[in-house]
Design an enzyme around this catalytic site. Structure first.
Site, PDB file in Angstrom:
ATOM      1  N   GLY A   1     -31.149 -36.045  12.968  1.00 32.96           N
ATOM      2  CA  GLY A   1     -30.361 -37.273  12.907  1.00 32.96           C
ATOM      3  C   GLY A   1     -29.778 -37.436  11.516  1.00 32.96           C
ATOM      4  O   GLY A   1     -29.566 -36.474  10.786  1.00 32.96           O
ATOM      5  N   CYS A   2     -29.580 -38.652  11.139  1.00 27.05           N
ATOM      6  CA  CYS A   2     -28.986 -38.984   9.848  1.00 27.05           C
ATOM      7  C   CYS A   2     -29.851 -38.480   8.706  1.00 27.05           C
ATOM      8  O   CYS A   2     -31.055 -38.706   8.685  1.00 27.05           O
ATOM      9  CB  CYS A   2     -28.835 -40.504   9.767  1.00 27.05           C
ATOM     10  SG  CYS A   2     -28.280 -41.076   8.167  1.00 27.05           S
ATOM     11  N   PHE A   3     -29.236 -37.807   7.746  1.00 25.89           N
ATOM     12  CA  PHE A   3     -30.022 -37.263   6.643  1.00 25.89           C
ATOM     13  C   PHE A   3     -30.630 -38.338   5.759  1.00 25.89           C
ATOM     14  O   PHE A   3     -31.630 -38.114   5.097  1.00 25.89           O
ATOM     15  CB  PHE A   3     -29.279 -36.218   5.816  1.00 25.89           C
ATOM     16  CG  PHE A   3     -27.870 -36.519   5.375  1.00 25.89           C
ATOM     17  CD1 PHE A   3     -27.417 -37.784   5.082  1.00 25.89           C
ATOM     18  CD2 PHE A   3     -26.978 -35.462   5.240  1.00 25.89           C
ATOM     19  CE1 PHE A   3     -26.118 -38.015   4.642  1.00 25.89           C
ATOM     20  CE2 PHE A   3     -25.670 -35.665   4.810  1.00 25.89           C
ATOM     21  CZ  PHE A   3     -25.246 -36.950   4.515  1.00 25.89           C
TER      22      PHE A   3
END
Length: 179
Positions: free
Chosen positions: A12-14
């Site tokens: 997902g989002c870093f």
């Protein structure tokens, strides 16, 4: 510190993964960036289109005498949903897929074994779809993406998406948190 190891993870989002791994004992650095695509030096805007083939990832450097690779993977599999293909919450697209980029045969073997054990134990209601792929060139994200949660924790996205993952990590792995 000559025996440090590195792993690149996408889940997902870093910003979420960076915020978690920054707090884990044995982790010496976490960098947000991109891996797995076909465009050199991609920008955040390019990766967000899903057309470059890159994944938002974190490159985690850790001391294996303090934190094993498997323990690091246990945290990874706890703080994101490894059963959703190309999606984490409202973030959808191949750039948000669950993936472990390995740089040695040992890392590949341990990652595959971890997935096999999670599936055998029915840890998740659905099978783990996390890909295990050889590492390719890592591209560091722009400076404003580094330490994003630490610098922007009051933003709505951070409060609604990142903070719950950090809280989950803190609850489950309290003894492994940095002081």
């Amino acid at each position: 510190m000559a025996n440090l190891q590195t792993v690149v993870l996408g889940g997902g989002c870093f910003w979420c993964l960076e915020a978690v791994f920054d707090r884990l004992q044995g982790v010496t650095s976490v960098e947000s960036g991109y891996m797995g695509g076909h465009v050199d030096n991609p920008t955040y805007r390019q990766v967000c289109t899903g057309n470059t083939g890159h994944v938002e990832v974190v490159r985690v450097t850790f001391d294996p005498t303090v934190l094993t690779y498997r323990e690091l993977l246990d945290v990874f599999f706890t703080v994101h949903d490894p059963t959703t293909l190309d999606r984490q919450g409202n973030d959808t697209g191949t750039q948000y897929r669950s993936v472990i980029f390995y740089d040695s045969e040992e890392q590949r073997r341990v990652a595959a074994q971890a997935i096999e054990e999670l599936n055998a134990a029915h840890t998740w209601p659905d099978p783990v779809v996390t890909a295990v792929e050889p590492a390719t060139k890592f591209f560091v994200a722009a400076d404003y993406h580094q330490e994003y949660f630490a610098n922007n924790g009051s933003q709505p996205y951070c409060q609604m998406v990142v903070a719950p993952k950090v809280k989950k990590f803190q609850q489950k792995f309290a003894p492994k948190m940095k002081a």
